[in-house]
Design an enzyme around this catalytic site. Structure first.
Site, short mmCIF file in Angstrom:
data_model
loop_
_atom_site.label_atom_id
_atom_site.label_comp_id
_atom_site.label_asym_id
_atom_site.label_seq_id
_atom_site.Cartn_x
_atom_site.Cartn_y
_atom_site.Cartn_z
CG HIS A 38 -49.22 24.70 4.15
ND1 HIS A 38 -50.06 25.71 3.77
CD2 HIS A 38 -48.08 25.30 4.51
CE1 HIS A 38 -49.45 26.87 3.89
NE2 HIS A 38 -48.23 26.65 4.34
CB THR B 262 -42.26 15.08 15.30
OG1 THR B 262 -41.54 13.93 15.75
CG2 THR B 262 -41.45 15.83 14.25
CE LYS B 263 -43.65 9.84 17.12
NZ LYS B 263 -43.18 8.49 17.00
#
Length: 189
Positions: free
Chosen positions: A118, A169-170
């Protein structure tokens, strides 16, 4: 609305069909290794491929959808390689991007792979913001352990392991074990 999608109830019947060319019986004929209790939502203009010997197990939620709900050229896709397993209670959502799971990859129970987020613009309700989608590529022979979360835009290299509860996240290099929040390399495999 001029779009079609469907989900299957626990008896394998279509719960929701709007202008859809693909009936529930056709999904079961094409992909017999999808457990009858899995919740599959598939916009007909999005790609869904499932390699030989692959399976989606009980109570998993797999949505191959485009967030805009309008057909367009570069649509969402879920590509599952050969002999790949999506475990029980997993949540996999394309959200307008492409998710690829390589051959011989395993998702344990309760894993989450979502390729859409979002927006966070101040002063606008989060639910009213247009989010962003980014492809997720998971290589061959990868093991994603229980409760792991894979975020949009991540690539996980061949032969890697994502530890239980990790939030990736990476990008993850090939042949390593990652864990933690956010996930970091713990050791080589």
């Amino acid at each position: 609305m001029n779009w079609g999608s469907y989900a299957l109830d626990v008896w394998g019947r279509a719960k929701h069909v709007i202008k859809n060319d693909i009936a529930a019986w056709e999904i079961r004929r094409r992909f017999p290794s999808i457990h009858y209790s899995a919740d599959i939502k598939w916009d007909p203009w999005c790609a869904f491929e499932m390699g030989e010997g692959s399976a989606i197990l009980q109570h998993s939620m797999v949505w191959i959808t485009n967030e805009t709900r309008e057909p367009k050229e570069n649509n969402a896709a879920l590509i599952i390689g050969k002999r790949t397993g999506i475990g029980e209670f997993c949540n996999v959502r394309t959200g307008g991007a492409r998710i690829e799971l390589g051959d011989h990859t395993l998702l344990s129970q309760f894993c989450t792979i979502i390729a859409h987020t979002h927006g966070l613009e101040p002063g606008v309700l989060i639910r009213d913001q247009r989010g962003e989608s980014a492809d997720i590529i998971i290589g061959k022979d990868v093991w994603i352990c229980n409760f792991a979360v894979i975020t949009p835009g991540v690539t996980i290299g061949d032969g890697s392991v994502v530890a239980a509860g990790a939030v990736v996240t990476k990008d993850v290099p090939p042949g390593v074990v990652v864990g933690g929040i956010p996930a970091k390399v713990i050791r080589n495999r």
